[in-house]
Design a protein around this motif. Structure first.
Motif, PDB file in Angstrom:
ATOM      1  N   VAL A  14       0.832  -1.201   0.000  1.00  0.00           N
ATOM      2  CA  VAL A  14       0.000   0.000   0.000  1.00  0.00           C
ATOM      3  C   VAL A  14       0.863   1.245   0.000  1.00  0.00           C
ATOM      4  N   ALA A  15       0.638   2.094  -0.988  1.00  0.00           N
ATOM      5  CA  ALA A  15       1.298   3.389  -1.108  1.00  0.00           C
ATOM      6  C   ALA A  15       0.567   4.155  -2.202  1.00  0.00           C
ATOM      7  N   GLU A  16       0.778   5.462  -2.234  1.00  0.00           N
ATOM      8  CA  GLU A  16       0.076   6.297  -3.200  1.00  0.00           C
ATOM      9  C   GLU A  16       0.348   5.852  -4.643  1.00  0.00           C
ATOM     10  N   ASP A  17       1.583   5.415  -4.913  1.00  0.00           N
ATOM     11  CA  ASP A  17       1.944   4.997  -6.269  1.00  0.00           C
ATOM     12  C   ASP A  17       1.989   3.475  -6.412  1.00  0.00           C
ATOM     13  N   LEU A  66     -22.656  -3.008  -6.263  1.00  0.00           N
ATOM     14  CA  LEU A  66     -21.783  -3.000  -7.437  1.00  0.00           C
ATOM     15  C   LEU A  66     -21.877  -1.662  -8.172  1.00  0.00           C
ATOM     16  N   GLN A  67     -23.098  -1.150  -8.317  1.00  0.00           N
ATOM     17  CA  GLN A  67     -23.291   0.140  -8.984  1.00  0.00           C
ATOM     18  C   GLN A  67     -22.621   1.261  -8.188  1.00  0.00           C
ATOM     19  N   HIS A  68     -22.760   1.196  -6.865  1.00  0.00           N
ATOM     20  CA  HIS A  68     -22.145   2.189  -5.984  1.00  0.00           C
ATOM     21  C   HIS A  68     -20.622   2.186  -6.154  1.00  0.00           C
ATOM     22  N   VAL A  69     -20.032   1.004  -6.175  1.00  0.00           N
ATOM     23  CA  VAL A  69     -18.584   0.895  -6.333  1.00  0.00           C
ATOM     24  C   VAL A  69     -18.162   1.455  -7.690  1.00  0.00           C
ATOM     25  N   ARG A  70     -18.947   1.160  -8.731  1.00  0.00           N
ATOM     26  CA  ARG A  70     -18.643   1.671 -10.068  1.00  0.00           C
ATOM     27  C   ARG A  70     -18.686   3.203 -10.081  1.00  0.00           C
ATOM     28  N   ASP A  71     -19.732   3.763  -9.497  1.00  0.00           N
ATOM     29  CA  ASP A  71     -19.954   5.209  -9.560  1.00  0.00           C
ATOM     30  C   ASP A  71     -19.133   6.013  -8.562  1.00  0.00           C
ATOM     31  N   ASN A  72     -18.703   5.382  -7.459  1.00  0.00           N
ATOM     32  CA  ASN A  72     -18.092   6.140  -6.367  1.00  0.00           C
ATOM     33  C   ASN A  72     -16.684   5.716  -5.968  1.00  0.00           C
ATOM     34  N   VAL A  73     -16.247   4.515  -6.349  1.00  0.00           N
ATOM     35  CA  VAL A  73     -14.929   4.043  -5.937  1.00  0.00           C
ATOM     36  C   VAL A  73     -13.967   3.997  -7.117  1.00  0.00           C
ATOM     37  N   PHE A  74     -14.392   3.398  -8.212  1.00  0.00           N
ATOM     38  CA  PHE A  74     -13.512   3.283  -9.373  1.00  0.00           C
ATOM     39  C   PHE A  74     -13.609   4.529 -10.243  1.00  0.00           C
ATOM     40  N   THR A  75     -13.389   5.681  -9.595  1.00  0.00           N
ATOM     41  CA  THR A  75     -13.405   6.976 -10.271  1.00  0.00           C
ATOM     42  C   THR A  75     -12.094   7.694  -9.963  1.00  0.00           C
ATOM     43  N   ALA A  76     -11.681   8.544 -10.869  1.00  0.00           N
ATOM     44  CA  ALA A  76     -10.432   9.290 -10.669  1.00  0.00           C
ATOM     45  C   ALA A  76     -10.488  10.135  -9.401  1.00  0.00           C
ATOM     46  N   SER A  77     -11.641  10.735  -9.119  1.00  0.00           N
ATOM     47  CA  SER A  77     -11.753  11.596  -7.940  1.00  0.00           C
ATOM     48  C   SER A  77     -11.641  10.813  -6.629  1.00  0.00           C
ATOM     49  N   SER A  78     -11.875   9.508  -6.679  1.00  0.00           N
ATOM     50  CA  SER A  78     -11.753   8.665  -5.486  1.00  0.00           C
ATOM     51  C   SER A  78     -10.414   7.935  -5.426  1.00  0.00           C
ATOM     52  N   GLY A  79      -9.560   8.186  -6.405  1.00  0.00           N
ATOM     53  CA  GLY A  79      -8.226   7.599  -6.373  1.00  0.00           C
ATOM     54  C   GLY A  79      -7.977   6.489  -7.374  1.00  0.00           C
ATOM     55  N   SER A  80      -8.949   6.182  -8.222  1.00  0.00           N
ATOM     56  CA  SER A  80      -8.732   5.152  -9.231  1.00  0.00           C
ATOM     57  C   SER A  80      -7.725   5.653 -10.258  1.00  0.00           C
ATOM     58  N   ARG A  81      -6.851   4.760 -10.664  1.00  0.00           N
ATOM     59  CA  ARG A  81      -5.889   5.085 -11.715  1.00  0.00           C
ATOM     60  C   ARG A  81      -6.150   4.237 -12.949  1.00  0.00           C
ATOM     61  N   ARG A  82      -7.415   3.893 -13.139  1.00  0.00           N
ATOM     62  CA  ARG A  82      -7.843   3.080 -14.272  1.00  0.00           C
ATOM     63  C   ARG A  82      -7.434   3.718 -15.590  1.00  0.00           C
ATOM     64  N   LEU A  83      -7.613   5.018 -15.715  1.00  0.00           N
ATOM     65  CA  LEU A  83      -7.297   5.705 -16.965  1.00  0.00           C
ATOM     66  C   LEU A  83      -5.796   5.755 -17.231  1.00  0.00           C
TER      67      LEU A  83
END
Length: 178
Positions: A14-17, A66-83
């Motif tokens: 666990v770390a920011e990067d 599942l919808q909540h996680v999609r809309d609120n967790v796997f987002t850039a503003s919540s820290g996702s680095r998916r993009l």
């Protein structure tokens, strides 16, 4: 379940990067305890998980979670680095059959590239868990949640093998629903 989450987090870097963790509990409604960018150290994540209380309750609305996680967790503003191409992992622990539709939100997460792993108890619907999982083989079952340690190593080995094949850099943000 809490021990399972603690043990999984203990295996992460666990770390920011590096690895990022979020915890969402659900029954009737999902509740995010912290997001992928809430903590940057393993100790902070572990300390927070240790004081969580089991949400419990019925009905079990896994689709809404599942919808909540999609809309609120796997987002850039919540820290996702998916993009940025960082693998997105969701480990879903389920203690029963969902009272709402899981297919649409699970498909939406998969379409985003989220690798969903599920672990269900005897009360869960194994076919439902297979439909939610990114691949049907990513669905595991235990008789009781006290048996989670029996599948923990198998789950972690599968997650590691999949994320290494997805990206050689292998940072793995992990969203967990408990």
């Amino acid at each position: 379940m809490k021990d399972f989450v603690l043990n999984v987090v203990n295996k992460l870097n666990v770390a920011e990067d590096k690895d990022r963790v979020s915890v969402v509990q659900f029954s009737r409604d999902p509740e995010t305890h912290f997001y992928l960018n809430s903590y940057t150290t393993k100790d902070d994540v572990l300390d927070t998980v240790r004081v969580l209380r089991h949400k419990g309750g019925r009905p079990l609305n896994t689709g809404a979670a599942l919808q909540h996680v999609r809309d609120n967790v796997f987002t850039a503003s919540s820290g996702s680095r998916r993009l940025e191409g960082v693998p997105q992992i969701l480990i879903l622990l389920s203690g029963g059959r969902s009272f709402d539709n899981v297919d649409v939100p699970a498909s939406a997460l998969k379409d985003m590239g989220v690798l969903i792993f599920t672990v269900g108890s005897r009360s869960s619907d194994s076919r439902e868990l297979q439909r939610i999982s990114y691949e049907p083989s990513y669905a595991l079952s235990v008789s009781e949640f006290t048996d989670l340690p029996n599948v923990q190593e198998q789950l972690l080995n599968t997650v590691e093998a999949v994320t290494v094949s997805v990206t050689p850099a292998s940072p793995t943000p992990t969203g967990m629903s408990v």
